[in-house]
Enzyme design. Structure first.
Site, PDB file in Angstrom:
ATOM      1  N   HIS A   9      -1.980  -9.188  21.819  1.00 20.37           N
ATOM      2  CA  HIS A   9      -2.795  -9.395  23.013  1.00 20.37           C
ATOM      3  C   HIS A   9      -2.351 -10.633  23.785  1.00 20.37           C
ATOM      4  O   HIS A   9      -2.488 -10.692  25.012  1.00 20.37           O
ATOM      5  CB  HIS A   9      -4.270  -9.501  22.624  1.00 20.37           C
ATOM      6  N   ARG A  54       0.772   5.637  27.149  1.00 22.49           N
ATOM      7  CA  ARG A  54       0.906   5.848  25.707  1.00 22.49           C
ATOM      8  C   ARG A  54      -0.476   5.727  25.070  1.00 22.49           C
ATOM      9  O   ARG A  54      -1.071   4.649  25.096  1.00 22.49           O
ATOM     10  CB  ARG A  54       1.849   4.812  25.108  1.00 22.49           C
ATOM     11  N   ARG A  65       0.296  10.775  27.968  1.00 23.71           N
ATOM     12  CA  ARG A  65       1.004  11.430  26.861  1.00 23.71           C
ATOM     13  C   ARG A  65       0.039  11.595  25.691  1.00 23.71           C
ATOM     14  O   ARG A  65      -0.590  10.625  25.264  1.00 23.71           O
ATOM     15  CB  ARG A  65       2.217  10.598  26.432  1.00 23.71           C
ATOM     16  N   GLU A 117      12.694  15.079  25.289  1.00 26.15           N
ATOM     17  CA  GLU A 117      13.287  14.032  24.456  1.00 26.15           C
ATOM     18  C   GLU A 117      14.001  14.584  23.235  1.00 26.15           C
ATOM     19  O   GLU A 117      14.593  13.826  22.470  1.00 26.15           O
ATOM     20  CB  GLU A 117      12.211  13.029  24.030  1.00 26.15           C
ATOM     21  N   ASN A 168      14.839   7.130  26.015  1.00 17.51           N
ATOM     22  CA  ASN A 168      15.024   6.353  24.784  1.00 17.51           C
ATOM     23  C   ASN A 168      15.250   7.272  23.585  1.00 17.51           C
ATOM     24  O   ASN A 168      16.253   7.164  22.876  1.00 17.51           O
ATOM     25  CB  ASN A 168      13.813   5.449  24.528  1.00 17.51           C
ATOM     26  N   ASP A 169      14.301   8.189  23.348  1.00 16.97           N
ATOM     27  CA  ASP A 169      14.445   9.104  22.219  1.00 16.97           C
ATOM     28  C   ASP A 169      15.505  10.163  22.480  1.00 16.97           C
ATOM     29  O   ASP A 169      16.219  10.579  21.560  1.00 16.97           O
ATOM     30  CB  ASP A 169      13.107   9.770  21.890  1.00 16.97           C
ATOM     31  N   ARG A 190      17.944   4.272  17.237  1.00 17.19           N
ATOM     32  CA  ARG A 190      17.937   3.233  18.272  1.00 17.19           C
ATOM     33  C   ARG A 190      17.438   1.893  17.757  1.00 17.19           C
ATOM     34  O   ARG A 190      17.508   0.891  18.478  1.00 17.19           O
ATOM     35  CB  ARG A 190      17.110   3.673  19.487  1.00 17.19           C
ATOM     36  N   CYS A 192      10.758   8.674  32.280  1.00 20.69           N
ATOM     37  CA  CYS A 192       9.892   7.578  31.862  1.00 20.69           C
ATOM     38  C   CYS A 192      10.534   6.698  30.793  1.00 20.69           C
ATOM     39  O   CYS A 192       9.863   5.894  30.162  1.00 20.69           O
ATOM     40  CB  CYS A 192       8.546   8.102  31.362  1.00 20.69           C
TER      41      CYS A 192
END
Length: 656
Positions: A302, A409, A445, A543, A566-567, A577, A614
């Site tokens: 946080h 997310r 998502r 992905e 990314n994936d 990765r 994304c």
């Protein structure tokens, strides 16, 4: 995660270099081991490290597990490959005799301290230099006395009153206009912890066992925080700090003490602390803080979220290194790389001042694009949206000029609580998102969680490779009790704005069709209950290689594609990765990955559906033009990249 190398340290890891190696290792939150000849020891123990007897030119392996494992391995491997590591004059000013023998050498103040300083987790980008403001409140210790039987009821009442006081303080803070929407979300999450039976119930159990209330709270908070820290997931690890912060507030009330205030921090000062409770930082005069350096915390804590949302550079997770800053006069920090320099010399001051000025000029030049709607010469509008993971990040996205959310997310919503979030709690979150960005779309998502990111309430099997296992849409379809709760919440939130829903890890058309059946069931249930709801567009995240190869068929089933680079890169290149030894393979510009993106785009364009992106590549100015030519019309990225991306698209339009 591990990486092997040949030790180049002169004479190996004897006493002095071993001590410095351990000090470096302790600066990372990850568990770190050094392995030689099959024997592994903790890299954070000087004695064990020296007993391993690592010699120069021997092969060793550095193994790390945790939120900052990549950074730890890179730093430690760099140390082992440095022949001068551990020498007496390493990082120290030359002696008077040495200076007299090197008359041709420049004075110490003439060059930037490019390779000295401390290293931590780069948690909030940007550069800062300013006076150090040390914030080291005294530790709280329990009274350590055993209660008499007749004292227990009164001690429980005292504890409950303290919890009530902390909750009341947080409730008052939540009503203050001075608290930003993002910070308000963080305070609300802390209040949720303060009210959770996991903490209060454990503390009361300990009090009934004869512990004084302060000791009970400290023990209960430590136990729960340890559970969070033990999980191999950086989001859950970050919640440990929140539990400790709430426990501290309860203890202070029990002791009748006030915490050390941040109200008097000077303008532009660098806040230095071993640990800062999100409750304290959220109420601090954030506009006066030039930067944050902290011993605890990581990029998903946080503290990091607050810093990023307010544009404050931050380096966290320094561990014991933070003690070197207790007496610092001035501090320079690089939130991009995690570098911190104590009492910088004149050259370093000039270097950082120049970087601060350059960054300010760049930000100022890009702010004109905040309200721009990027439009190509042919009239096509390109949406530039934000990737976010919590309500706390809304402010930063809106301030950057995000045209909605391209990826929300939902994992953090599940991870930050000690129980599965209810349908109502989820509906409130999705509704807040929809209202905040209306009429722009918010792409949510569905739960993308697996064995690598476990959460309370779901038991995952042990898997050798969780990235290829029971995760994403696979898990959700097997657990309709969890999935339908989320779908119902999304249907309810769609009444308030432009909600779109995206399925992760899709590899088979049947996964989309089975989801539609569940959505229809949820709609029928809500109709029967008389609960307002609205339909939403259903899309998929591209992905997996399978999704690319069946993209033409998928495009006939869904309303949009969003390419998760990314994936997708990791799966196409068969390269983890998170593994630095194969990092060079994780390149989105590899012809194989670019071909997959183009195949996906062609399928989407041919079917007349939106194709977006994304992944991290969406914010790269050098690639946006290529993606636009492929037919992509939506890019979602971190808020910090939005205005630069809008400028890039407008430049493309001007050149057409």
């Amino acid at each position: 995660m591990e990486r092997s190398t040949i030790v180049r340290v002169h004479e190996g890891l004897h006493a002095r270099p071993a001590t410095r190696f351990v000090k470096l290792a302790k600066g990372f939150e990850s568990d770190v081991e050094l392995v030689k000849d099959g024997k592994a020891v903790s890299a954070k123990s000087s004695v064990k490290l020296m007993l391993l007897a690592v010699k120069e030119n021997q092969e060793v392996t550095v193994r790390a597990n945790g939120a900052d494992a990549i950074e730890a391995i890179e730093a430690l491997i760099g140390y082992l490959e440095n022949p001068r590591a551990g020498l007496d004059d390493e990082g120290s000013p030359p002696s008077e005799d040495a200076a007299s023998r090197s008359v041709a050498a420049p004075p110490a103040e003439s060059a930037p301290e490019a390779i000295t300083g401390l290293r931590g987790v780069a948690a909030s980008e940007g550069f800062a230099i300013g006076p150090a403001f040390a914030h080291f409140p005294p530790d709280i210790a329990g009274q350590g006395r055993t209660l008499q039987a007749e004292e227990i009821t009164g001690e429980i009442d005292r504890f409950r009153a303290a919890v009530g006081t902390v909750q009341a303080r947080m409730d008052r803070a939540l009503t203050q206009d001075s608290l930003s929407a993002g910070d308000r979300g963080i305070v609300a999450a802390l209040r949720d912890i303060a009210a959770d039976d996991s903490l209060t119930g454990e503390a009361e159990r300990l009090i009934k066992g004869g512990n004084d209330a302060v000791s009970a709270v400290i023990t209960a908070a430590s136990t729960i925080a340890a559970d969070f820290s033990a999980v191999d997931d950086h989001y859950l690890n970050a919640r440990a700090d929140d539990v400790h912060a709430v426990g501290r507030q309860i203890c202070l009330v029990l002791l009748g003490q006030d915490d050390v205030s941040l109200e008097n921090i000077p303008e532009g000062a660098i806040l230095i602390a071993d640990d800062i409770g999100a409750w304290d930082l959220a109420r601090a005069p954030l506009k006066r803080i030039g930067g944050v350096v902290c011993g605890h915390g990581g990029a998903t804590s946080h503290i990091a979220i607050i810093a990023r949302s307010h544009g404050i550079p931050a380096v966290l997770g320094l561990g014991d290194q933070i003690n070197a800053l207790r007496t610092a006069r001035d501090v320079a920090l690089d939130g991009n790389s995690g570098r911190v320099i104590i009492d910088p010399n004149a050259a370093t001051r000039a270097e950082f001042a120049a970087r601060v000025e350059a960054a300010a000029k760049e930000r100022a030049g890009l702010t004109v694009f905040k309200t721009v709607t990027p439009t190509l010469a042919d009239g096509r509008i390109i949406e530039v949206a934000a990737n976010i993971g919590s309500l706390e990040e809304i402010d930063a996205a809106q301030e950057a000029g995000a045209m909605g959310v391209g990826l929300f997310r939902t994992e953090l919503l599940f991870m930050r609580h000690m129980h599965l979030p209810s349908e109502d709690m989820q509906a409130e979150t999705y509704t807040a998102l929809a209202k905040a960005f209306a009429p722009y779309p918010v792409i949510v998502r569905t739960l993308d969680i697996g064995g690598d990111k476990p959460i309370a309430g779901i038991e995952f099997p042990d898997e050798e490779n969780p990235f290829l296992g029971w995760r994403g849409i696979r898990m959700c379809l097997d657990r309709p009790d969890i999935f339908k709760r989320q779908l119902r919440a999304l249907l309810r939130a769609a009444v308030q704005g432009n909600i779109k829903v995206m399925l992760p890890m899709v590899a088979d058309i049947d996964e989309v069709r089975r989801t539609r059946v569940l959505v229809a069931e949820c709609e029928a249930e809500l109709d029967a209950e008389g609960v307002p709801h609205a339909a939403f567009d259903l899309g998929v995240m591209i992905e997996t290689p399978a999704a690319v190869l069946i993209a033409p068929a998928l495009a006939r089933e869904v309303a949009f594609f969003s390419i998760g680079t990314n994936d997708l890169t990791q799966y196409i290149m068969a390269a983890d990765r998170l593994n630095p030894t194969v990092a060079k393979l994780n390149d989105v510009t590899n012809p194989a990955v670019m071909a997959a993106i183009e195949l996906t785009a062609k399928a989407g364009v041919a079917a007349g559906i939106m194709v977006g992106m994304c992944g991290e590549a969406a914010g790269r100015p050098d690639l946006i033009s290529t993606f636009v030519k492929m037919g992509l019309t939506e890019f979602s990225m971190s808020p910090a990249s939005i205005q630069r991306a809008k400028k890039t698209i407008m430049d493309i339009a001007a050149e057409s």
